[in-house]
Design an enzyme around this catalytic site. Structure first.
Site, PDB file in Angstrom:
ATOM      1  N   GLY A  20       0.798  -1.338   0.032  1.00  0.00           N
ATOM      2  CA  GLY A  20      -0.123  -0.074  -0.098  1.00  0.00           C
ATOM      3  C   GLY A  20       1.094   1.161  -0.113  1.00  0.00           C
ATOM      4  N   ALA A  23       1.846   1.239   3.950  1.00  0.00           N
ATOM      5  CA  ALA A  23       2.617   0.050   4.615  1.00  0.00           C
ATOM      6  C   ALA A  23       2.397  -1.126   3.586  1.00  0.00           C
ATOM      7  CB  ALA A  23       1.562  -0.508   5.895  1.00  0.00           C
ATOM      8  N   ASP A 134     -12.527   5.578   5.806  1.00  0.00           N
ATOM      9  CA  ASP A 134     -12.240   4.856   4.519  1.00  0.00           C
ATOM     10  C   ASP A 134     -12.858   3.446   4.237  1.00  0.00           C
ATOM     11  OD1 ASP A 134     -10.703   4.736   1.894  1.00  0.00           O
ATOM     12  OD2 ASP A 134      -9.074   3.906   2.860  1.00  0.00           O
TER      13      ASP A 134
END
Length: 660
Positions: A20, A23, A134
């Site tokens: 990502g 991370a 999110d």
């Protein structure tokens, strides 16, 4: 982080799950608790960024407070050599985005079941003062039992913290973002509810409601456009269920559900007969930011100067001539200005038609559809798709792009992607009979987790593999396989017990327990009672192994002497000796093969002057056909007998043995 690396001396990295922006996530094996876990590791280029570290640690703290079974559990938080990491529950399955793509359309009952689990989890987070911010199908996992697990609280905010988004920064994914997030306004729990409404729309229709050429156009649609009708695409969806979508995605916060509990309660009854004739839900408040349309002035309206001329007594023709004269002077200026305007617009359009520079987005780990969407957002197009086996990325994930990520290219350029076919499977192979140490070294290089189990064997040399837990012909992914080998320790050693004064049965039981072969002979003895072991070979205390042979001598008791009459003792003794005969009978012992190819255990029973048929005369361990001589001692006129037992079955028996 490389496969095989052991994080903090405990978590062995097995494979990459995804990469990502902040991370990377790995599948790891907990060497202490013996279970698979997910390890989230802050990227190396982010570890010196205090904002990224704070957000990463914030996710850890958020997750530790949440206990709902539909939220991914966090097991451990740590730091090693400056690397921040989280150890979380490993959910084996797929995300909701993949689930929709694979299973759509699915039943309304299943849609509601999934949504209720999501709402339960989000409700738990809201009760702990945490807003996810999110929520999207990619952050909702479906395990192999079909249960929901919400993950990735990386940009979650505590209600007690500042809930205003950063200037010029839009947090969350544009397809699911709330209008207030798009504006940079205060973010409340209702922002999560809006995202849940979009997710519900996608589960019912198979796609998101707002699509566009780039992120900005999609955000503007969230802000301006009314929500599309689910029932226009899926008429089987009840109006009550569509109303839940409308209610959850209302532009004005005053119209939207205020809590997920309200939305969950509405969903629970949306399929009930009592709501079958429900009317379409409409918002109560107008959107204050709605675009205003200005109407052109009416033809009957006059300018102030025209009106003044009319007031002075000029008729309409005179007014028209005066107006025409004034406009004739202005026409030249209007023509010049119009020409300049057209020139500027043409120049602008020409400039706009020149492709702008953009950069290739990071697509590694995405599916083809996700990569296509990301490329569209960057004004790029999906080019050639090739497939290749890969041990790092799962089936369907992007391995690499050409050009590489972050490369500057022109908008509209085709970007080729290489898609993983998953790890290549191969036959595991047969390792029996090979040295364990060499096999272990070879397999560990190929990523196999190797374990051993010690066993004793009288036939397989010490250190060699006796058996394996995986079939030799089974096709496996070496890097995801664990095998257990049974490794021979050779024959088991022990000290021989003192068998003197044992009965024959006790001696035989001991031999069977230790895996020994027992040979039995018999002699008369004045010292030992009949049926008792009077001698053994080797002596007690000798170190033996399984499969060795021991011999014991069984007492037949004291030898009986015939009484002779006093008048003819010498004659009678001579006559008695002549009345006893000694001879041997040849007997063939046939070997029978077993499934394991082991030896046969053969027991011989005899009956003559010195032996009784009920007692074992001799025990043999044969590995092939064998011929033995059985000795007999019979008085004249008497008959002997013998019986042969192989592995518990009588194979030969004779009760009329005489000297031929």
């Amino acid at each position: 982080m490389e496969t095989g690396y052991v994080l903090n001396g405990r978590y062995k990295i097995v494979n990459v799950l995804g990469e990502g922006g902040m991370a990377n996530v790995y599948v790891a094996y907990d060497l202490i608790l013996k279970r698979s876990v997910a390890v989230k590791l802050l990227r190396l280029d982010m570890r010196d960024d205090p904002t990224a570290v704070r957000r990463f640690q914030g996710e850890a703290m958020s997750l530790t407070e949440l206990t709902d079974p539909h939220i991914v559990m966090i097991y451990d938080i740590g730091e090693e050599d400056g690397n921040q990491y989280l150890v979380m529950e490993y959910v084996k399955g797929m995300d909701l985005k993949q689930y929709i793509k694979q299973e759509y359309p699915f039943s309304l009952t299943r849609v509601l079941e999934i949504m209720q689990q999501i709402l339960q989890a989000v409700g738990d987070a809201h009760q702990h003062g945490i807003i996810h911010r999110d929520l999207k199908p990619q952050n909702i996992l479906i395990d192999q039992e079909g249960n929901v697990k919400i993950t990735d609280f990386g940009i979650a905010l505590a209600v007690s913290s500042s809930t205003l988004t950063k200037t010029n920064t839009v947090m969350g994914s544009v397809h699911y973002i709330s209008p207030e997030q798009a504006r940079g306004s205060i973010v409340t729990k209702q922002a999560d509810i809006y995202s849940l409404g979009i997710i519900l729309f996608e589960m019912l229709t198979g796609h998101v409601p707002y699509r566009g050429e780039n992120a900005v156009s999609i955000i503007m649609k969230h802000y301006k456009e009314a929500m599309s009708s689910v029932r226009q695409e899926e008429p089987n969806v009840p109006q009550a269920l569509e109303n839940v979508v409308f209610h959850a995605t209302a532009k004005d916060l005053r119209d939207r559900y205020t809590t997920v509990e309200q939305m969950a309660g509405d969903l629970r009854t949306c399929l009930s007969p009592g709501r079958a004739n429900e009317s379409k839900w409409l918002p109560s408040f107008e959107n204050d930011d709605e675009t205003k349309v200005l109407l052109p002035p009416s033809d009957s309206e006059l300018s102030d100067k025209d009106q003044s001329l009319a007031d002075e007594g000029f008729d309409q023709d005179q007014i028209s001539k005066k107006t025409k004269k004034k406009w004739s002077k202005k026409k030249r200026w209007l023509f010049v200005l119009s020409f300049l305007l057209v020139l500027l617009v043409g120049t602008g359009l020409s400039y706009a038609m020149i492709p702008k520079d953009t950069s290739v987005p990071q697509l590694k780990g995405m599916t083809t559809s996700e990569a296509t969407e990301s490329l569209k957002d960057a004004n790029l197009k999906l080019g050639k798709v090739t497939k290749k086996y890969n041990n790092t990325y799962y089936f369907g994930q992007v391995i690499r792009t050409r050009p590489k990520a972050k490369t500057e290219i022109k908008e509209g350029t085709l970007v080729d992607v290489e898609i993983s076919k998953g790890p290549k499977k191969e036959k595991f192979g047969d390792y029996t009979g090979q040295k364990y140490s060499q096999v272990k070294k070879e397999l560990k290089k190929r990523g196999v987790t190797v374990q051993s189990e010690k066993v004793f064997s009288q036939k397989i040399p010490k250190g060699e593999i006796k058996s394996q837990s995986i079939s030799a012909k089974k096709k496996v992914v070496m890097g995801e396989t664990a095998v257990t080998f049974q490794v021979s320790q050779g024959a088991k050693s022990f000290e021989l017990r003192d068998l003197l004064n044992y009965t024959l049965k006790s001696a035989q039981d001991y031999a069977d327990e230790k895996g020994l072969t027992l040979n039995v002979t018999r002699e008369n003895s004045d010292k030992y009672d009949e049926g008792i072991v009077m001698q053994q070979e080797p002596a007690a205390g000798t170190v033996l192994n399984q499969g060795d042979t021991i011999s014991v001598t069984i007492s037949d008791g004291a030898k009986e002497e015939s009484s002779a009459e006093s008048s003819s003792s010498s004659s009678s003794s001579s006559s008695l000796a002549d009345s006893t005969s000694k001879f041997a009978v040849s007997v063939k012992l046939p070997f029978e093969e077993t499934n394991q190819g082991k030896s046969n255990k053969v027991q011989i029973y005899i009956s003559d002057k010195s032996h009784q048929i009920k007692n074992i005369y001799q025990t043999l361990d044969i590995t092939g056909d064998r011929e033995v001589q059985i000795p007999f001692e019979l008085e004249d006129g008497k008959k002997g007998a013998y019986k042969i037992v192989r592995d518990g079955q009588v194979i030969e028996e004779k009760d009329d043995v005489t000297q031929e």
